[in-house]
Structures are given as structure tokens and as C-alpha cells.
Design an enzyme around this catalytic site. Structure first.
Site, PDB file in Angstrom:
ATOM      1  N   SER A  22       0.800  -1.226   0.000  1.00  7.06           N
ATOM      2  CA  SER A  22       0.000   0.000   0.000  1.00  7.06           C
ATOM      3  C   SER A  22       0.835   1.281   0.000  1.00  7.06           C
ATOM      4  O   SER A  22       0.498   2.227  -0.720  1.00  7.06           O
ATOM      5  CB  SER A  22      -0.974  -0.009   1.181  1.00  7.06           C
ATOM      6  OG  SER A  22      -1.931  -1.017   0.972  1.00  7.06           O
ATOM      7  N   THR A  67      -5.273  -3.737   7.875  1.00  8.25           N
ATOM      8  CA  THR A  67      -5.120  -5.054   7.261  1.00  8.25           C
ATOM      9  C   THR A  67      -4.978  -6.119   8.345  1.00  8.25           C
ATOM     10  O   THR A  67      -5.159  -5.834   9.538  1.00  8.25           O
ATOM     11  CB  THR A  67      -3.976  -5.036   6.211  1.00  8.25           C
ATOM     12  OG1 THR A  67      -4.011  -6.274   5.499  1.00  8.25           O
ATOM     13  CG2 THR A  67      -2.603  -4.818   6.824  1.00  8.25           C
ATOM     14  N   LYS A  71      -8.840  -6.290  10.766  1.00  5.15           N
ATOM     15  CA  LYS A  71      -9.985  -5.807   9.983  1.00  5.15           C
ATOM     16  C   LYS A  71     -11.334  -5.950  10.690  1.00  5.15           C
ATOM     17  O   LYS A  71     -12.234  -5.144  10.481  1.00  5.15           O
ATOM     18  CB  LYS A  71     -10.041  -6.532   8.619  1.00  5.15           C
ATOM     19  CG  LYS A  71      -8.984  -6.067   7.639  1.00  5.15           C
ATOM     20  CD  LYS A  71      -9.066  -6.894   6.368  1.00  5.15           C
ATOM     21  CE  LYS A  71      -8.789  -6.067   5.155  1.00  5.15           C
ATOM     22  NZ  LYS A  71      -9.082  -6.776   3.899  1.00  5.15           N
ATOM     23  N   ASP A 107     -12.928  -3.097  -0.383  1.00  9.56           N
ATOM     24  CA  ASP A 107     -12.536  -4.325  -1.102  1.00  9.56           C
ATOM     25  C   ASP A 107     -13.567  -4.714  -2.165  1.00  9.56           C
ATOM     26  O   ASP A 107     -13.210  -5.130  -3.265  1.00  9.56           O
ATOM     27  CB  ASP A 107     -12.354  -5.494  -0.131  1.00  9.56           C
ATOM     28  CG  ASP A 107     -11.071  -5.390   0.670  1.00  9.56           C
ATOM     29  OD1 ASP A 107     -10.102  -4.795   0.171  1.00  9.56           O
ATOM     30  OD2 ASP A 107     -11.042  -5.899   1.806  1.00  9.56           O
ATOM     31  N   ALA A 132     -15.092 -19.445   1.015  1.00  2.60           N
ATOM     32  CA  ALA A 132     -16.037 -18.757   1.898  1.00  2.60           C
ATOM     33  C   ALA A 132     -15.299 -18.158   3.096  1.00  2.60           C
ATOM     34  O   ALA A 132     -15.801 -18.164   4.206  1.00  2.60           O
ATOM     35  CB  ALA A 132     -17.118 -19.736   2.351  1.00  2.60           C
ATOM     36  N   ARG A 156     -14.785 -26.773   0.179  1.00  2.46           N
ATOM     37  CA  ARG A 156     -14.453 -28.144   0.584  1.00  2.46           C
ATOM     38  C   ARG A 156     -15.292 -28.576   1.780  1.00  2.46           C
ATOM     39  O   ARG A 156     -15.487 -29.751   2.005  1.00  2.46           O
ATOM     40  CB  ARG A 156     -12.970 -28.254   0.922  1.00  2.46           C
ATOM     41  CG  ARG A 156     -12.510 -27.398   2.088  1.00  2.46           C
ATOM     42  CD  ARG A 156     -11.091 -27.721   2.469  1.00  2.46           C
ATOM     43  NE  ARG A 156     -10.498 -26.641   3.266  1.00  2.46           N
ATOM     44  CZ  ARG A 156      -9.252 -26.643   3.667  1.00  2.46           C
ATOM     45  NH1 ARG A 156      -8.449 -27.654   3.351  1.00  2.46           N
ATOM     46  NH2 ARG A 156      -8.775 -25.643   4.370  1.00  2.46           N
TER      47      ARG A 156
HETATM   48  P1  NAP Z   1      -9.197 -16.941   4.359  1.00  2.00           P
HETATM   49  O1  NAP Z   1     -10.157 -16.130   5.150  1.00  2.00           O
HETATM   50  O2  NAP Z   1      -8.152 -17.752   5.050  1.00  2.00           O
HETATM   51  O3  NAP Z   1     -10.092 -17.923   3.423  1.00  2.00           O
HETATM   52  C1  NAP Z   1      -9.471 -18.867   2.599  1.00  2.00           C
HETATM   53  C2  NAP Z   1     -10.519 -19.712   1.870  1.00  2.00           C
HETATM   54  O4  NAP Z   1      -9.790 -20.657   1.071  1.00  2.00           O
HETATM   55  C3  NAP Z   1     -11.444 -20.515   2.777  1.00  2.00           C
HETATM   56  O5  NAP Z   1     -12.676 -20.700   2.127  1.00  2.00           O
HETATM   57  C4  NAP Z   1     -10.684 -21.845   2.886  1.00  2.00           C
HETATM   58  O6  NAP Z   1     -11.496 -22.952   3.186  1.00  2.00           O
HETATM   59  C5  NAP Z   1     -10.155 -21.987   1.477  1.00  2.00           C
HETATM   60  N1  NAP Z   1      -8.967 -22.851   1.455  1.00  2.00           N
HETATM   61  C6  NAP Z   1      -7.736 -22.552   1.921  1.00  2.00           C
HETATM   62  N2  NAP Z   1      -6.915 -23.611   1.754  1.00  2.00           N
HETATM   63  C7  NAP Z   1      -7.663 -24.593   1.184  1.00  2.00           C
HETATM   64  C8  NAP Z   1      -7.388 -25.932   0.770  1.00  2.00           C
HETATM   65  N3  NAP Z   1      -6.175 -26.459   0.915  1.00  2.00           N
HETATM   66  N4  NAP Z   1      -8.392 -26.644   0.208  1.00  2.00           N
HETATM   67  C9  NAP Z   1      -9.612 -26.108   0.060  1.00  2.00           C
HETATM   68  N5  NAP Z   1      -9.941 -24.838   0.433  1.00  2.00           N
HETATM   69  C10 NAP Z   1      -8.980 -24.098   0.987  1.00  2.00           C
HETATM   70  O7  NAP Z   1      -8.387 -16.033   3.335  1.00  2.00           O
HETATM   71  P2  NAP Z   1      -8.918 -14.710   2.616  1.00  2.00           P
HETATM   72  O8  NAP Z   1      -8.497 -13.534   3.405  1.00  2.00           O
HETATM   73  O9  NAP Z   1     -10.345 -14.902   2.294  1.00  2.00           O
HETATM   74  O10 NAP Z   1      -8.014 -14.688   1.292  1.00  2.00           O
HETATM   75  C11 NAP Z   1      -8.207 -15.625   0.244  1.00  2.00           C
HETATM   76  C12 NAP Z   1      -7.326 -15.261  -0.952  1.00  2.00           C
HETATM   77  O11 NAP Z   1      -7.749 -14.008  -1.480  1.00  2.00           O
HETATM   78  C13 NAP Z   1      -5.857 -15.088  -0.598  1.00  2.00           C
HETATM   79  O12 NAP Z   1      -5.097 -15.740  -1.592  1.00  2.00           O
HETATM   80  C14 NAP Z   1      -5.622 -13.600  -0.655  1.00  2.00           C
HETATM   81  O13 NAP Z   1      -4.332 -13.261  -1.085  1.00  2.00           O
HETATM   82  C15 NAP Z   1      -6.639 -13.167  -1.704  1.00  2.00           C
HETATM   83  N6  NAP Z   1      -7.082 -11.770  -1.523  1.00  2.00           N
HETATM   84  C16 NAP Z   1      -6.896 -10.891  -2.537  1.00  2.00           C
HETATM   85  C17 NAP Z   1      -7.308  -9.593  -2.400  1.00  2.00           C
HETATM   86  C18 NAP Z   1      -7.092  -8.609  -3.514  1.00  2.00           C
HETATM   87  O14 NAP Z   1      -7.212  -7.402  -3.295  1.00  2.00           O
HETATM   88  N7  NAP Z   1      -6.798  -9.050  -4.713  1.00  2.00           N
HETATM   89  C19 NAP Z   1      -7.929  -9.151  -1.223  1.00  2.00           C
HETATM   90  C20 NAP Z   1      -8.116 -10.094  -0.189  1.00  2.00           C
HETATM   91  C21 NAP Z   1      -7.687 -11.402  -0.353  1.00  2.00           C
HETATM   92  P3  NAP Z   1     -11.650 -23.476   4.693  1.00  2.00           P
HETATM   93  O15 NAP Z   1     -12.530 -22.460   5.368  1.00  2.00           O
HETATM   94  O16 NAP Z   1     -12.284 -24.806   4.535  1.00  2.00           O
HETATM   95  O17 NAP Z   1     -10.274 -23.504   5.275  1.00  2.00           O
END
Ligand code: NAP
Length: 294
Positions: A22, A67, A71, A107, A132, A156
Site C-alpha cells: 500500500s 489489514t 480488519k 474491497d 467462503a 471443501r
Molecule cells: P481466508 O479467510 O483464510 O479464506 C481462505 C478460503 O480458502 C477458505 O474458504 C478456505 O477454506 C479456502 N482454502 C484454503 N486452503 C484450502 C485448501 N487447501 N483446500 C480447500 N480450500 C482451501 O483467506 P482470505 O483472506 O479470504 O483470502 C483468500 C485469498 O484471497 C488469498 O489468496 C488472498 O491473497 C486473496 N485476496 C486478494 C485480495 C485482492 O485485493 N486481490 C484481497 C483479499 C484477499 P476453509 O474455510 O475450509 O479452510
């Protein structure tokens, strides 16, 4: 850039924060706009969050980004929270207005803005959303705000995701499936947009991908991965190989920053300048060789 006694201050708080992109993005846009603002990264440990927020208010910061891991924890510390942040359950931007702290979430705007920049209109569209977690909440809010007709969530562990699906069903039609189910295959066949909001495929596990029944995918289905490291996940590589339009998460990241910039300064950020600054920083990170093991 020259700072003076009149320079207004902005920041991002998180823990850890050293790798935040950022400051690079925001300072590039502030400089381009000729605004007398400085944007810095501040490490704030979870236990110090209440004091840090009071400190930022006392120091007269114009605003700050929030962040991981603050959050959601910051919400009770604010005077006001906007509709998006309330629905998403997370604040990523705080604006200080006459001593009052207002929490916002940009976001979803970033997520939708990047799709709109590709001339993808969500009105009446059927969408498949993978994952999710925290980011999926912003994606869901954005999709419904932009007029998506139906969202099918594939995960999953549906039992874990059910409370989220039920919570967001007040904003539109949602169905939830385990992503190997036959019904999920049908949803992928019918979808006009497939979004990956899982962390599957993010560095360092770059070969991972959510399970898509690729043989069901129709030509023209748009694939959007919100991951931005690597630039092309295996999910997007596979979709592109089938001739589908694809989009990664860089535009979303720039978009949330540009929306925060507007809230703090009242000015429209130069999106291209922010995107270039972010892309440069990401490329430098991507080309760094891993440190040799000692
Ligand atoms: P999070 O809250 O940890 O959620 C991760 C999600 O992925 C959950 O649904 C989780 O399922 C699933 N997951 C993780 N490992 C898995 C596996 N091995 N098999 C199946 N499902 C799996 O993370 P988040 O903050 O939502 O972020 C998710 C992604 O979005 C990250 O890669 C992050 O870098 C990206 N992101 C990008 C932006 C952007 O501005 N472009 C902004 C925010 C986030 P379970 O609940 O079953 O563990």
C-alpha cells in the site's frame, strides 16, 4: 517528495506490515496528484490495537488502511461503520472526520471495479464463487450490489461455510455445495463468471487450484482469481488454455486503494499510476531469489 509541518498523514496498520504494498501504491498516487500527504506502514500488534487507534486519532491522521489481523477487531473501536463494512464484517479503510473515526470497506468496490474495467456487467449473471473466507465476504457483497442474479458457492467444507451462506442470502439467491458434487458441476456449466476466493494457488503452493470440472466449462465463461501472487495462477492458466477470458487480483488490490484514496483526499486517484507502482513492486518481489538455507 518534500514534507512540511502542513503535510497530512495516512497509514496502514497491520501485523506484520513490512511487506505491505500500500505505501508504494498510495504514495505514487499522492505524488501524481500533487497532494501534500505522506502514507506510511505502521506495525501494530493485536494487543496494541485500541491504543494505536486512539493514537492515530490524537495525532490527527487523515485516515488509515487496516489489514490482517485487525480488519474485524477494529469495528468496536470506531464511531461509525458504513453499510459495506457492516455487511462484510470487516473494515479496511478508516477516515477521520472532525475527530470521528469512520470505518469503510473498499474491497468490494475494488473487486467490482476490476470487472467493470473489463466491460463485464454483472446484472442478471449467474456466478460461481469458490471459497467462503474473509475475502469471499467482500466478493459476495460486491456481486449482489452489482446485480448478480444467483451465486453458487463451492467449498471443501459446506458445514463450515453454511453460516456465511445463510447470512448473505438476505442480499440475494445463494446455493452452497461441496465442490465435487454433481450439482456443483451443473452450476459451473451454467455460470457466466467463476471467481476464486480461496487461497489455493497462491505462492508458495503455486500448483494448487480449486477443483473445477473443466470439461463442463462453456466458452466465454469469465474466470477471475483474486490472488495476485503469482500473476497467473494455475486456475487462470487452465482457464486461459480453454480460451476463456481471465483476470487476476491486481486490479482489485489497486481498486480498493484507489477507493480509499478518494475517501481521504476527495480526489480521484490516477489508477494507471497506482497499478504501475503496484505491478513494479510485485514484479520485484516475484524476481527475488529465495534466500539460501543456512
Ligand atoms: P481466508 O479467510 O483464510 O479464506 C481462505 C478460503 O480458502 C477458505 O474458504 C478456505 O477454506 C479456502 N482454502 C484454503 N486452503 C484450502 C485448501 N487447501 N483446500 C480447500 N480450500 C482451501 O483467506 P482470505 O483472506 O479470504 O483470502 C483468500 C485469498 O484471497 C488469498 O489468496 C488472498 O491473497 C486473496 N485476496 C486478494 C485480495 C485482492 O485485493 N486481490 C484481497 C483479499 C484477499 P476453509 O474455510 O475450509 O479452510
Amino acid at each position: 517528495m518534500m514534507f512540511s509541518g502542513r503535510t497530512k498523514n495516512l497509514a496502514v496498520i497491520g501485523w506484520p506490515i513490512a511487506h505491505s504494498l500500500s505505501p508504494v501504491m498510495q504514495n505514487a498516487a499522492l505524488q501524481k496528484a500533487g497532494l501534500d500527504f505522506a502514507y506510511i506502514a505502521l506495525p501494530v500488534a493485536p494487543a496494541d490495537l485500541p491504543e494505536a487507534v486512539l493514537g492515530l486519532r490524537a495525532l490527527g491522521f487523515r485516515g488509515f488502511n487496516v489489514t490482517i489481523p485487525h480488519k474485524t477487531a477494529i469495528i468496536p473501536l470506531l464511531d461509525e461503520v458504513d453499510a459495506a463494512a457492516r455487511a462484510i464484517g470487516a473494515v479496511n479503510t478508516v477516515v477521520l472526520e472532525e475527530g470521528r473515526l469512520k470505518g469503510c470497506n473498499t474491497d468490494a468496490a475494488g473487486f467490482i471495479g476490476a470487472l467493470e474495467a473489463r466491460s463485464f456487467s454483472l446484472a442478471g449473471k449467474r456466478v460461481v464463487l469458490l471459497g467462503a473466507g474473509g475475502a469471499a465476504r467482500a466478493v459476495l457483497w460486491g456481486l449482489f450490489q452489482a446485480g448478480a442474479a444467483e451465486i453458487v458457492i463451492g467449498v471443501r467444507n459446506p458445514q463450515k461455510a453454511r453460516p456465511l451462506a445463510e447470512e448473505f442470502s438476505r442480499y440475494g439467491t445463494i446455493r452452497l455445495f461441496e465442490w465435487h458434487e454433481e450439482s456443483f458441476r451443473h452450476a459451473v456449466r451454467a455460470a457466466e463468471l467463476v471467481v476464486n476466493a480461496t487461497s489455493l494457488g497462491m505462492v508458495p503452493e503455486i500448483e494448487a487450484s480449486p477443483p473445477i470440472p473443466w470439461e463442463e466449462v462453456q466458452p466465454g465463461t469469465f474466470f477471475y482469481d483474486i490472488i495476485y501472487t503469482p500473476a497467473e495462477t494455475s486456475f487462470l492458466r487452465r482457464a486461459a488454455a480453454q480460451g476463456c477470458p481471465v483476470l487476476n487480483g491486481e486490479g482489485m488490490l489497486v481498486g480498493q486503494g484507489a477507493a480509499a484514496f478518494k475517501l481521504w483526499t476527495g480526489k480521484t486517484a490516477d489508477f494507471a499510476v497506482m497499478a504501475e507502482a503496484l505491478h513494479g513492486a510485485l514484479e520485484r518481489g516475484r524476481s527475488k531469489k529465495p534466500k539460501p538455507e543456512r
